[in-house]
Design an enzyme around this catalytic site. Structure first.
Site, short mmCIF file in Angstrom:
data_model
loop_
_atom_site.label_atom_id
_atom_site.label_comp_id
_atom_site.label_asym_id
_atom_site.label_seq_id
_atom_site.Cartn_x
_atom_site.Cartn_y
_atom_site.Cartn_z
N ASP A 239 0.84 -1.19 0.00
CA ASP A 239 0.00 0.00 0.00
C ASP A 239 0.90 1.26 0.00
OD1 ASP A 239 -2.97 0.91 0.55
OD2 ASP A 239 -1.79 1.97 2.07
N ASP A 365 -8.50 -6.63 -5.67
CA ASP A 365 -8.25 -5.46 -4.81
C ASP A 365 -9.29 -4.37 -5.07
OD1 ASP A 365 -7.11 -3.28 -3.43
OD2 ASP A 365 -5.09 -4.04 -3.78
N HIS A 393 -6.80 -6.64 -1.22
CA HIS A 393 -5.77 -5.64 -0.96
C HIS A 393 -4.81 -6.07 0.16
CE1 HIS A 393 -3.92 -1.72 -1.13
NE2 HIS A 393 -4.13 -1.51 0.16
#
Length: 416
Positions: A239, A365, A393
């Protein structure tokens, strides 16, 4: 289903019928019931005794075989260490004499017998080499000789450029999110460090007071500064952690063997994380709904942090993850600082560009859609791209084993 039930119950019925028939014949038998006097027919006791003895011998042979495999592995490890290190006594005590019921091998909670697929050794004892038993010679139940041969697909940590992983979490997460990955890598003998960035995880700093990317990643830069010259680590960013590892790759290129981006912000020079998200802003409605901007300095000033609506957290970040991990995240996640998201990175080809980069895509995701991931990959192509099928994710929750295998595979890739 009917056939299955028939096959399960019919043998039992046959045996019971035979037993009843035998019991009717016994009183009329002129030979009597043997030693038991009216029990089984003569010779039956010896026959059952021999069958029990045969089964016992097979179990003992299996135990001896397992002991030999374990001993071969320990012996090979001992030889590879030049004979200077003693055998692990705690491991050797797991293999008592097979004739003792009191000291028999530990069993699992299931009723099935332990097999060679259930390792008697801990995973870390097997990481540097996997073995196949090539020859086993036994005399009187005692192992006289064994030969272990190393398999071709062995993971030899000493041959890797780096066996030290440094895991960097994404925005709102903390080092806690890597607990499965840490366990799997450490069980394979790797050295693993998971860092809590400023204001994240158990780091006590107030997220609202973070004003720059350098301040946010300071725990990571402090960690890398302590790495000795000549040593290298494998950086893994998830991320917003992708922007964080990019930042330190520019600072410490000689200390980074490889950089792995997992559903992460992989930016170009002069680009910010906000710029990256803005490219596909219209395509992520769920992200806009989930975001909660915090204004610690008043509503007339820019936001200081971004939080997430917990009711939408599962759909956004954990749509393929186990319930227990979603529960962990719901009580562990914290707001992420806003100012570092606005900061544009300055990345040079001779520093950041000198580090080998790899990207792991997460096709399911909802937070960083695959279209955004592929856009970043096309803008700044890494050495290789991998795809985790079925991963959301947070693949460290949804696909921990598959993620682990990819991390190990990337660690083994030789320099080109």
């Amino acid at each position: 289903m009917g056939n299955l039930c028939s096959s399960c119950f019919s043998p039992k019925s046959v045996r019971q019928k035979k037993k009843r028939t035998a019991s009717k014949r016994l009183p009329n038998s002129s030979s009597g019931g043997g030693a038991g006097g009216g029990g089984l027919p003569a010779g039956s006791s010896n026959r059952w005794s021999r069958m029990r003895s045969s089964r016992k011998e097979k179990v003992q042979d299996a135990l001896i075989h397992e002991q030999a495999v374990a001993a071969a592995i320990l012996f090979q490890q001992h030889q590879r260490n030049g004979g200077s290190l003693p055998f692990d006594r705690s491991a050797s005590l797991r293999f008592p004499a097979s004739g003792s019921k009191k000291n028999s091998l530990p069993r699992s909670s299931s009723s099935r017998a332990r097999s060679l697929t259930d390792p008697l050794l801990q995973p870390q004892q097997l990481v540097n080499q996997r073995f196949k038993l090539n020859e086993l010679i036994g005399l009187g139940g005692n192992i006289c000789m064994f030969i272990a041969i190393e398999s071709k697909d062995a993971v030899k940590l000493d041959d890797l450029e780096s066996n030290h992983f440094v895991l960097v979490h994404g925005g709102g997460f903390g080092a806690w999110c890597w607990y499965k990955t840490i366990a799997l890598l450490e069980d394979c003998g790797f050295t693993v460090a998971a860092v809590d960035l400023t204001g994240s995880g158990i780091h006590s700093f107030d997220t609202n007071n973070i004003t720059s990317l350098s301040q946010y990643v300071k725990p990571l830069t402090d960690f890398l500064e302590k790495i000795a010259d000549g040593e290298k680590v494998i950086l893994v960013g998830h991320d917003f952690g992708g922007a964080c590892i990019s930042y330190v790759m520019e600072l410490f290129p000689s200390k980074v063997s490889k950089a792995i981006f997992i559903a992460a912000a992989m930016l170009t020079s002069g680009q910010s994380t906000l710029d990256m998200f803005s490219q596909k802003g219209d395509s992520n409605e769920i992200m806009r709904q989930a975001q909660i901007f915090l204004y610690a300095n008043g509503n007339n000033n820019p936001p200081t942090a971004i939080d997430l609506d917990k009711s939408l957290m599962k759909d956004l970040l954990f749509n393929q993850s186990p319930t227990k991990d979603i529960a962990l995240a719901s009580v562990s996640m914290r707001p992420m600082p806003f100012m570092p998201v606005l900061e544009k990175l300055s990345l040079s080809e001779n520093k950041y560009g000198s580090v080998r980069r790899f990207y792991i895509e997460t096709p399911e995701d909802n937070a960083l859609p695959i279209s955004v991931q592929e856009s970043m990959i096309n803008s700044s192509p890494p050495e290789r791209v991998f795809r985790l099928k079925g991963a959301d994710h947070s693949p460290f929750f949804s696909k921990p084993q598959a993620l682990h295998k990819l991390l190990v595979e990337i660690s083994k890739l030789p320099s080109t």
